[in-house]
Write an enzyme that holds these catalytic residues in place. Structure first.
Site, PDB file in Angstrom:
ATOM      1  N   LYS A  84       0.804  -1.230   0.000  1.00 41.99           N
ATOM      2  CA  LYS A  84       0.000   0.000   0.000  1.00 41.99           C
ATOM      3  C   LYS A  84       0.832   1.274   0.000  1.00 41.99           C
ATOM      4  O   LYS A  84       0.425   2.288  -0.545  1.00 41.99           O
ATOM      5  CB  LYS A  84      -0.959  -0.010   1.194  1.00 41.99           C
ATOM      6  CG  LYS A  84      -2.090  -1.017   1.018  1.00 41.99           C
ATOM      7  CD  LYS A  84      -3.253  -0.693   1.925  1.00 41.99           C
ATOM      8  CE  LYS A  84      -4.469  -1.519   1.575  1.00 41.99           C
ATOM      9  NZ  LYS A  84      -4.340  -2.938   2.014  1.00 41.99           N
ATOM     10  N   GLU A 106      -9.914   6.966   3.411  1.00 47.26           N
ATOM     11  CA  GLU A 106     -10.764   5.976   4.054  1.00 47.26           C
ATOM     12  C   GLU A 106      -9.886   4.791   4.452  1.00 47.26           C
ATOM     13  O   GLU A 106      -8.819   4.591   3.887  1.00 47.26           O
ATOM     14  CB  GLU A 106     -11.841   5.495   3.076  1.00 47.26           C
ATOM     15  CG  GLU A 106     -11.386   4.420   2.080  1.00 47.26           C
ATOM     16  CD  GLU A 106     -10.278   4.857   1.115  1.00 47.26           C
ATOM     17  OE1 GLU A 106     -10.145   6.084   0.901  1.00 47.26           O
ATOM     18  OE2 GLU A 106      -9.543   3.993   0.588  1.00 47.26           O
ATOM     19  N   SER A 373       1.637  -9.805  -0.839  1.00 44.87           N
ATOM     20  CA  SER A 373       1.293  -8.379  -0.769  1.00 44.87           C
ATOM     21  C   SER A 373       1.633  -7.738   0.566  1.00 44.87           C
ATOM     22  O   SER A 373       1.854  -6.539   0.644  1.00 44.87           O
ATOM     23  CB  SER A 373      -0.191  -8.187  -1.075  1.00 44.87           C
ATOM     24  OG  SER A 373      -0.988  -9.018  -0.254  1.00 44.87           O
TER      25      SER A 373
HETATM   26  C1  PLP Z   1      -5.155  -3.976   1.617  1.00 48.32           C
HETATM   27  C2  PLP Z   1      -4.450  -5.219   1.342  1.00 48.32           C
HETATM   28  C3  PLP Z   1      -4.837  -6.074   0.291  1.00 48.32           C
HETATM   29  C4  PLP Z   1      -6.044  -5.825  -0.563  1.00 48.32           C
HETATM   30  O1  PLP Z   1      -6.001  -4.679  -1.334  1.00 48.32           O
HETATM   31  P1  PLP Z   1      -5.753  -4.704  -2.911  1.00 48.32           P
HETATM   32  O2  PLP Z   1      -6.089  -3.339  -3.334  1.00 48.32           O
HETATM   33  O3  PLP Z   1      -6.659  -5.753  -3.486  1.00 48.32           O
HETATM   34  O4  PLP Z   1      -4.334  -5.062  -3.122  1.00 48.32           O
HETATM   35  C5  PLP Z   1      -4.082  -7.203   0.043  1.00 48.32           C
HETATM   36  N1  PLP Z   1      -3.003  -7.512   0.812  1.00 48.32           N
HETATM   37  C6  PLP Z   1      -2.610  -6.722   1.818  1.00 48.32           C
HETATM   38  C7  PLP Z   1      -1.422  -7.121   2.614  1.00 48.32           C
HETATM   39  C8  PLP Z   1      -3.312  -5.566   2.131  1.00 48.32           C
HETATM   40  O5  PLP Z   1      -2.909  -4.788   3.151  1.00 48.32           O
END
Ligand code: PLP
Length: 394
Positions: A84, A106, A373
């Site tokens: 993010k 948000e 992610s």
């Molecule tokens: C917020 C988040 C997501 C989901 O958000 P996307 O916009 O779909 O990437 C996925 N993995 C992590 C670690 C997150 O913090």
């Protein structure tokens, strides 16, 4: 109205916002052509976020699957522990360029709130985060984090008091403060230009992965797999591979307690075309056509809409989407922790779960890249609680 992704996208917003969005798009398009902006973006990606994130060959996990090679793109190693921050740094540099000193955003679980508060702290900007009251209670640690970073966290009491309501609230607040405030949206969702802009700041993930795999294996991957909430980490790792038609792209959403229950967040699998948060996309609707409450063990994936580009990529069949339930995600969370010593976010564990099912069906020269992610420190307590009432493993 212009749609950016087939019939999906658009700007379903009040007129005051339309003007602000047009201005934002103009600034964005100029910025990305400007060498000094690019230099600044590269500087903070490298020295603050810690890019490039490694592409790691998961040898132990690969042995376990006894099939395709599994590589992990380590977005969990970024500052603040997820992808993010790529987007918040990019957008805050745009805010700075526009001379705006006030940021609103948000948040659902608080991950985007923390990433925004982090970037705002570093750039000395005033920051207010809108979060559903119920999410504030469930994620109190992230509320403290945002406050420590100097942000004000405002509880949203409307609707289901969760993410979807926080987005509506933030858009309404933006209308009131449009002259001096920048709205920093957290995923590839919302009215144009947000989905395009957030994609731009996240596409570094796939660009790096392509170069890194070429250095290690001198080939393109056969599969690239990522979890999908709003869809930003997935678009981020897919973007640079979309024109490489031999690369299979797979998005994995949350099946929660099962696709045959009402407790899931499988927007692409079960959603219908509708307008939500200023965009035309696929949305999980109830029997009377209203936006449905959604559920996943993973707070980052329980969003009733999805980025419009994903709706388009699903219809055009360039990307295949599957859904993984809570139990499979928890099993993958434990498996990666035990075999590689990497505790993944429960969101990312959905992508891993699918990779673990796929790898044994493929031959050993095939290559899968999974986007990790984020890191799972935030989820340890939830997993602990889950294991008190459920069996380990699939
Ligand atoms: C917020 C988040 C997501 C989901 O958000 P996307 O916009 O779909 O990437 C996925 N993995 C992590 C670690 C997150 O913090």
């Amino acid at each position: 109205m212009k749609f950016q992704f087939g019939q999906y996208g658009g700007q379903f917003v009040p007129p005051q916002i339309k003007q602000a969005l047009d201005e934002l798009e103009q600034v964005f398009l100029e910025a990305i052509e400007d060498d000094s902006f690019q230099e600044e973006l590269r500087y903070y990606f490298k020295n603050y976020v810690g890019r490039p994130s490694p592409l790691y060959f998961a040898e132990e996990l690969t042995k376990l699957g006894n099939g395709a090679k599994i590589y992990l793109k380590r977005e969990d190693l970024n500052h603040t522990g997820a992808h993010k921050i790529n987007n918040t740094i990019g957008q805050i540099l745009l805010a700075k360029r526009m001379g705006k000193k006030k940021i609103i955003a948000e948040t659902g679980a608080g991950q985007h709130g923390v990433a925004t508060a982090t970037a705002a702290a570093m750039f000395g900007m005033e920051c207010e985060i809108f979060q559903g009251k119920i999410d504030m209670e469930r994620q109190s640690l992230n509320v403290f984090r945002m406050e420590m970073l100097g942000a004000k966290v405002t509880g949203v009491e409307t609707g289901t008091k969760t993410l979807a309501d926080a987005v509506d609230f933030a858009i309404n607040e933006w209308v009131k403060r449009i002259d001096d405030t920048f709205y920093l949206l957290g995923s590839v969702v919302g009215p144009h230009p947000y989905p395009t802009m957030v994609r731009y700041f996240q596409k570094v993930i796939g660009e790096e992965a392509k170069v890194q795999l070429n250095e290690q294996e001198s080939v393109l991957p056969d599969y690239v797999i990522a979890c999908v909430g709003g869809g930003s980490n997935a678009i981020g790792i897919f973007a640079d591979f979309i024109d490489d038609l031999d690369v299979n792209l797979i998005g994995v959403e949350a099946a929660g307690k099962g696709l045959d229950t009402k407790e899931h967040a499988a927007t692409l699998t079960l959603g219908k075309e509708a307008v939500i948060h200023g965009m035309n996309t696929k949305v999980v609707l109830d029997d009377s056509g209203n936006i449905s409450p959604v559920y996943s063990i993973s707070a980052g994936l329980d969003y009733p809409g999805v980025g419009p580009e994903h709706a388009f990529l699903k219809d055009s069949k360039r990307v295949n989407y599957f859904a993984v339930n809570d139990q499979e995600a928890v099993a993958a969370f434990l498996k990666l922790s035990e075999t590689e010593g990497i505790i993944p976010a429960i969101e990312s564990s959905h992508a891993l779960a699918y990779a673990l099912k796929l790898a044994p069906t493929l031959s050993k020269e095939k290559i899968i890249i999974v986007n990790v992610s984020g890191r799972g420190d935030k989820d340890v307590e939830a997993i602990e609680n889950y294991l008190k009432t459920h069996k380990r493993g699939i």
